[in-house]
Design an enzyme around this catalytic site. Sequence first.
Site, PDB file in Angstrom:
ATOM      1  N   HIS A 202      61.473  37.157  67.985  1.00  0.00           N
ATOM      2  CA  HIS A 202      60.790  35.962  68.923  1.00  0.00           C
ATOM      3  C   HIS A 202      59.467  36.205  69.031  1.00  0.00           C
ATOM      4  CE1 HIS A 202      60.409  32.249  70.590  1.00  0.00           C
ATOM      5  NE2 HIS A 202      61.443  32.039  71.457  1.00  0.00           N
ATOM      6  N   TYR A 207      56.092  33.350  75.111  1.00  0.00           N
ATOM      7  CA  TYR A 207      56.765  34.786  75.504  1.00  0.00           C
ATOM      8  C   TYR A 207      56.023  35.749  75.071  1.00  0.00           C
ATOM      9  CZ  TYR A 207      60.432  31.138  76.345  1.00  0.00           C
ATOM     10  OH  TYR A 207      60.936  30.006  76.586  1.00  0.00           O
ATOM     11  N   ARG A 357      67.793  20.563  68.185  1.00  0.00           N
ATOM     12  CA  ARG A 357      68.386  19.450  68.845  1.00  0.00           C
ATOM     13  C   ARG A 357      69.340  18.528  68.121  1.00  0.00           C
ATOM     14  NH1 ARG A 357      63.310  18.257  73.162  1.00  0.00           N
ATOM     15  NH2 ARG A 357      63.071  20.507  73.482  1.00  0.00           N
TER      16      ARG A 357
END
Length: 406
Positions: A202, A207, A357
């Site tokens: 990731h 992040y 989603r």
Amino acid sequence: MSVPELAANKLNPPGTPIDPEEVKHVKLFHPFQQKSVTIHNRIGVSPMCMYSSVQGHLNDFHILHYGSFALKGAGLIIIEASGVVPEGRITPQCSGLWNDDQIKDLKRIVDTIKSQGSTPGIQIAHAGRKASMSPPFKGDYLEIEADGGWPNNVVGPSDIPFADHYAQPRALTKEQIKSIVQSFADAAVRADKAGIEVLEIHGAHGYLIGNFLSGHSNKRTDEYGGSFENRTRFGLEVVKAVRAVWPTSKPLWIRISCTDYVNPDPMGHDPNGWDIYQSTEFAKEVKRLGVDLIDCSSGGNISGVKYPAAPMYQVQFAEAIRRHAQIETAAVGLIVEGKDAEDILRKEKADFILVGREFLRESAFVLVSAQEFDVNITWPNQYSWAVKKARRHNTTKSSDEKTTIP
């Protein structure tokens, strides 16, 4: 308890074409092969945090969650962002892979996914300056120590918080940077032991790796900050360390944010921050180190910027990196129709489709997409009578025709 052979669907995985000749014109249902791993179609479940782990351990909820996608035909299922160290989680309820005790819980999920013929992946991560926050369904606040948080142990490349209500991060020392690089490698080893087939690093959404990449969040003056070469150093060190321990027979992916959206033009320049041009150069570097695919997302690093959140708004990044870095890419972001996913593949804008989603809204997204194209694909054995019933319902029947339900 494992899935018994009678309940498994791995020999004829759901989502596999019954007649490969019939789907020659539909790329979504072509297999996707990298290294020794063959994914039976080109639709994958994007990694999505569920905020339901205890001390980083996956549990029965995750069996239900990931098993539902495998049962209904997803070719690849990427398990949610899993912290490589405890303080690298987004929330106290996020998944982790920082110790060997977590392997057995992950393996239960992996075995469930494989029992239905899907390919298991996982995303390994460090949340950086966005760590120790609450799950979004609880609110948007910094978790204190009494509630399992670590507000005084949040780190980043610099001491710049993401937003006023986020933690004040401490700038990492060089020794701490090296330790985190090793933690990514250690997590990769654990993922392999658990049976993961596709590993994703990731590097997106603000992040830690993304914090280092962008000049907006990285104000260091040493070899890890300043120039493009310096800002990408940490990410490249992580990739190199992970690739050294991850089996050469298995694919390694990385997710990146292709722009910070400081420039409102998504394809515009932001040379002192992060943009598609730097993303493309970074893709070339990680390809050289052994990365097999770039998962092209965007944003998440700067608070308050506006996103052009229209259907398929991130596909342009996958197309640009695929063309200019000559590496396979995955398209992601508001892909909600099978016909749109097929269009992306057919026009060679990306090589693989990751859906997030929409899988939460419709876990049978793969099966529904097949119906859009009127192609016959395998359903799980246990549900096969349902698809037959649906076809009868959509066909003109004689007055004496009856639908038999076993």
